[in-house]
Design an enzyme around this catalytic site. Structure first.
Site, PDB file in Angstrom:
ATOM      1  N   ASP A 354      87.520  33.253  58.187  1.00 26.50           N
ATOM      2  CA  ASP A 354      87.757  34.679  58.015  1.00 26.50           C
ATOM      3  C   ASP A 354      86.632  35.260  57.157  1.00 26.50           C
ATOM      4  O   ASP A 354      85.940  34.528  56.445  1.00 26.50           O
ATOM      5  CB  ASP A 354      89.084  34.919  57.282  1.00 26.50           C
ATOM      6  CG  ASP A 354      90.280  34.738  58.194  1.00 26.50           C
ATOM      7  OD1 ASP A 354      90.148  35.031  59.384  1.00 26.50           O
ATOM      8  OD2 ASP A 354      91.327  34.307  57.700  1.00 26.50           O
ATOM      9  N   ASP A 671      95.483  33.121  57.148  1.00 30.48           N
ATOM     10  CA  ASP A 671      96.442  33.429  56.086  1.00 30.48           C
ATOM     11  C   ASP A 671      97.733  34.046  56.603  1.00 30.48           C
ATOM     12  O   ASP A 671      98.752  34.022  55.920  1.00 30.48           O
ATOM     13  CB  ASP A 671      95.813  34.340  55.024  1.00 30.48           C
ATOM     14  CG  ASP A 671      95.211  35.610  55.629  1.00 30.48           C
ATOM     15  OD1 ASP A 671      95.429  35.857  56.832  1.00 30.48           O
ATOM     16  OD2 ASP A 671      94.523  36.352  54.903  1.00 30.48           O
ATOM     17  N   ASP A 675      98.406  33.375  62.380  1.00 30.17           N
ATOM     18  CA  ASP A 675      97.359  32.354  62.339  1.00 30.17           C
ATOM     19  C   ASP A 675      97.922  30.943  62.487  1.00 30.17           C
ATOM     20  O   ASP A 675      97.164  30.005  62.736  1.00 30.17           O
ATOM     21  CB  ASP A 675      96.591  32.429  61.007  1.00 30.17           C
ATOM     22  CG  ASP A 675      95.760  33.695  60.886  1.00 30.17           C
ATOM     23  OD1 ASP A 675      95.276  34.168  61.926  1.00 30.17           O
ATOM     24  OD2 ASP A 675      95.608  34.195  59.760  1.00 30.17           O
TER      25      ASP A 675
END
Length: 948
Positions: A354, A671, A675
């Site tokens: 990310d 997170d 996901d």
């Protein structure tokens, strides 16, 4: 669950899955409900029977008993069990023949080792899958509904499609639904979408069918939370048909693949057992053909050989090594949840990360401001209100900000049109509220403006909150007495999308004057906006207006008109300073970093190029483009794409699968709840420890305690050190085992009386003599070059890169040395019994002792492939020296302590015989050191580097 439960609105012919494209009334009609009366109790009961309870259903996994039973299907343990049974049968035969009970100590010891290894494997595998349990915790237990025209509180699992659900601030939403009516409704969907901002919901919106999940503002979802306002909602999906249920299904459908280490250990077991069986067959068949009377003796030899082949201490040593690796990683802010993941990290070829908070600081920092006649770069870091405004990139603005009317008004707008609070905690500046608004307070602080002071001067009296349609917010404040005229007692400040805010402006602030804005001015402002955006900055536009009176509620469209343009503010979530070095380290180590973000592609590209993840001109794949690709088309592109922008969490699973299809070993960060499937699919799922949800943590293999990309790279380094050490002690243990097997096989061929080593003595060597130094080798520190080499091929055989050749070579040398000593010792001990004071069978103890002590020299020499023992600082691994000393003492106790002599079947050696054992065993240490010198000479002569 009965088949009737499978019928659901989503699967009924007349009921769409895209509820966001329908108006509220049509949705109510399709579900045969009533927005004021709700369902009747009878309808609710019938639908509960039809659709099933509103809960997540867990597919059946392996039971604890099945997991335990699976441990004993290991091929090496099966061979040991067979050896133990045969050994016990032979002991029973001996008891019957002699008339005296013979305790089957060899069989008992082997069974004990098998049991301990089985329990060890069970403990590693039996960690319960808690990701689904964490998903279930997102749903509330009670919910308010309307049934039979009156409000009721029911269990969440009793919700059915068609129910009318009542929501208010603080409520956890228990099912997916279409909003019928709402009042200032805001829902926090971070757990589902990964977006931190609360989403403003609108009942009367109709959205396109391809609207992404996070943009469906007329729907609410199970597992999310109401943070503001209230609403009446039509329940459309329940149980496994909710978005949360779809995630649960995806999570349970992901099959966990064995890690590279587990695969290699399987290869090792197959190779050892196959080799052992071939060798046993050769010894028994060949020996029996040579002398049929030796059959029973050959069976005993074969039992000892089979025990010698299996490295009984290896599972325990590997487990301890991985556990020690996890301890070192925790010190580097990486929490390992599953032991095998430690070694898998060393094989990672691609890290998918990310952007926000992992590659960046998750702290928005204003980088530039533009007004009509002033463009300035802003210095400073984080939320600290310390920095300068640098005009034209050269000089700090020398005129005080208060004398620059344009900049003064822009900074006032930054503070007053703001709901965040900037404060100092434990010596550091921190923000309460939205990071974007925090950045605005910080830049105003650099201009000398403080929120408390301005809020006192210009108290807020009303506001138009931000909405996703207007993409702006406005606040109304009282004008100050010195500025106030009777005509304009109020001021309105507006911030939002530069394009949409500029559309509402009729004037522009130039100096202390407001002049009518021209098309040329508009074009210049839009060009400045595009320039800032192209550098990856998030840009906000600011405007203001003097008011004669406060506008009425819900009059945004009328009131936010004829505004005065103040300027642009561009901000950036700055990269973490340590990430550039971490990315460079990845590149040097042959690992490809990939950025996956929900941000705009220009922002993603700017950050990626700044960090070295991508080069100028590299391709970027957006979520919209990815959606149109088939999986095979995506697989053909993933090797060339380093940045994915505007990607939703569910796309991550496809990206992981595509990369894995191309043979990559993937570490994937995440997170949010969405996901979780991608984290579980990845070879290493990496959850965020600070911002991550419980669901993402439970689905992961590793948790970043600091949410930092650099920590992943540190963990990969530790993983490589662990794998290097595992290979080192496998060489050590199996080299010894090969020597033992060849020595045992040679005894009957040399015509010696009896088997030189009993199964119990072999177990002692494999568990203690080999095991203790192997544990010390497991903490051997890594060398700097470990992150300057490419990842090892995860498909490579455990014996690759010379390991197999080394084991065979050292095993043969160990066998030759021991067999030579055994032949000499057999003749010597038969002729030198000294009047019966010494047992003629002590040659067996000499063989036992020589093999054990040879391993001590082997352990000291194997620390490095190239450096001599004398060249390595012994204090870098003091545990090895201690283990060698302790193990040597334990071996001597077996020879000279009577109870241990009796149990292990050893005999007392004279000091001359002990010195002979030490002398022969030292040859192994000398041989390995000589090999290193020979390798150096060869490398210098041929001018090539030698293996590290």
């Amino acid at each position: 669950m009965s088949s009737s439960h499978l019928s659901h609105p989503a699967s009924d012919p007349g009921h769409p899955t895209s509820w966001h494209i329908l108006d509220a009334e049509k949705a109510v009609i399709l579900l045969n409900s009533d927005r004021t009366e709700g369902l009747t109790l009878a309808q609710a009961a019938e639908r509960l029977q039809q659709y099933g309870p509103n809960e997540l259903i867990e597919t059946k996994g392996r039971s604890s008993l099945e997991i335990l039973w699976d441990q004993f299907k290991n091929i090496m343990l099966l061979m040991l069990i067979a050896v133990a049974i045969i050994s016990a049968v032979l002991d029973v035969q001996e008891s019957l023949a002699s008339g005296q009970f013979v305790f089957p100590k060899d069989a008992a010891a082997i069974f004990l080792v098998v049991l301990l290894n089985g329990i060890l494997g069970y403990v590693q595998e039996s960690g319960a899958e808690k990701a689904l349990a964490a998903l279930k915790n997102l749903a509330s237990s009670k919910v308010r509904v309307i049934r039979d025209g009156r409000p009721l509180e029911v269990d969440a699992k009793e919700l059915v499609p068609g129910d009318i659900m009542l929501l208010e601030a603080g409520v956890k939403i228990s099912a997916d639904g279409r909003i019928l009516e709402e009042a200032n409704l805001q829902v926090r969907e971070a757990a589902l979408t990964g977006e931190a901002h609360a989403v403003s919901k609108q009942a009367n919106q109709l959205l396109p069918a391809d609207a992404p999940l996070g943009d469906r503002t007329n729907l609410v979802y199970s597992g999310t939370e109401v943070v503001q306002g209230r609403a009446t909602v039509l329940v459309t999906e329940t149980g496994m048909h909710t978005e949360l249920g779809k995630i649960a299904s995806a999570l349970q459908s992901v099959e966990t693949e064995p890690t590279p280490l587990q695969k290699r250990m399987g290869q090792l077991g197959n190779a050892l057992v196959t080799g052992a069986l071939i060798l046993v067959a050769i010894v028994i068949i060949g020996g029996t053909l040579f002398n049929p009377s030796l059959f029973q003796e050959l069976v005993k030899v074969s039992l000892s050989m089979a025990v010698a082949v299996v490295p009984e201490g290896l599972p325990a040593v590997i487990t301890v090594t991985l556990a020690l690796g996890t301890q070192r990683m925790v010190k580097r802010q990486a929490l390992i949840r599953k032991l095998p993941a430690v070694e898998t990290l060393g094989s990672v070829t691609t890290i998918c990360s990310d952007k926000t908070g992992t590659l960046t600081q998750n702290k928005m920092v204003v980088q530039a401001v533009h007004t009509a006649s002033c463009s300035a770069r802003v210095t400073g870091e984080g939320y600290s209100p310390e920095g300068e405004f640098v005009a034209d990139g050269e000089l700090a603005i020398s005129v005080p900000i208060k004398d620059l009317a344009e900049l003064q008004l822009l900074m006032q707008a930054c503070v007053l049109c703001n709901d965040a609070v900037l404060q100092k905690e434990y010596g550091e500046w921190a923000i309460l509220g939205d990071p974007t608004e925090g950045a605005l307070l910080a830049v105003a602080g650099k201009a000398g403006l403080r929120k408390d002071d301005l809020d006192y001067q210009f108290p807020r009296v009303a506001e138009f909150p931000f909405s996703s349609e207007r993409k702006r917010m406005s606040v109304m404040v009282k004008n100050t007495p010195d500025n106030r005229s009777e005509l304009f007692p109020f001021l309105m400040f507006t911030k939002g999308s530069p394009e949409l805010t500029l559309e509402r402006c009729q004037y522009i602030q130039i100096g202390t004057q407001q002049v009518e804005i021209t098309e040329a001015m508009r074009s210049q402002i839009l060009e400045q906006n595009n320039q800032l955006a192209s550098h990856g900055l998030r840009v906000l536009g600011f405007a203001m207006k003097s008011l004669r009176e406060l506008p009425p509620e819900a009059s945004e469209d009328v009131s936010e008109a004829d505004l005065i343009w103040l300027g642009l503010v561009g901000m950036l979530d700055a990269p973490r300073p340590e990430v550039r070095d971490a990315v460079a380290k990845c590149r040097a180590a042959g690992i490809r970093p990939v950025m996956i973000t929900g941000d705009h592609q220009l922002t993603a590209q700017a950050i990626a190029e700044d960090l070295g993840i991508a080069k100028p001109g590299d391709g970027i794949l957006t979520g919209q483009q990815l959606e149109k690709l088939s999986q095979s088309e995506l697989q053909s592109q993933v090797e060339h794409i380093s940045v994915y922008a505007r990607v939703s969490p569910e796309h991550k699973l496809r990206i992981v699968q595509a990369l894995q299809h191309e043979g990559e070993i993937i570490a994937m960060t995440g997170d949010g709840v969405n996901d979780a499937p991608a984290l579980k699919q990845a070879d290493i799922g990496v959850a965020m420890g600070i911002t991550g949800t419980d669901v993402s943590k439970e689905a992961s293999d590793m948790v970043l305690l600091d949410d930092n990309f650099a920590t992943i790279v540190s963990a990969v380094e530790e993983g490589r050190v662990v794998y290097t050490n595992i290979r080192r002690f496998i060489r050590y243990i199996l080299g010894s085992n090969i020597g033992e097997v060849l020595t045992i096989a040679a005894a009957p061929l040399l015509g010696l009386g009896g088997v030189p080593l009993s199964p119990l003595q072999i177990l002692w060597m494999n568990l203690v003599t080999d095991g203790i130094p192997a544990l010390a080798l497991a903490v051997e520190p890594g060398r700097p070059i470990v992150m300057q080499q490419p990842p090892k091929n995860p498909k490579e055989n455990i014996f690759a890169r010379g390991l197999g050749a080394y084991m065979i070579r050292i095993g043969v040398i160990l066998a030759i040395v021991t067999i030579a000593m055994m032949a000499w010792a057999y003749n010597f001990t038969q002729q030198n019994t000294f009047g019966g004071t010494l047992d003629p069978d002590r040659w067996k103890t000499m063989v036992f002792t020589t093999l054990c002590l040879a391993q001590m020299g082997h352990a000291l020499a194997i620390r490095s492939n190239t450096r001599l023992f004398a060249e390595i600082n012994p204090l870098t691994n003091p545990y090895l020296l201690v283990s060698v000393v302790v193990t040597s003492i334990l071996q001597l106790l077996l020879i000279y302590i009577p109870p241990l002599q009796k149990f292990f079947g050893t005999h007392i050696l004279s000091w001359q015989e002990l010195l002979i054992c030490i002398g022969f065993s030292a040859i192994i240490f000398i041989w390995i050191e000589a090999e290193k010198l020979l390798l150096r000479w060869f490398s210098r002569r041929n001018k090539v580097g030698y293996p590290q």
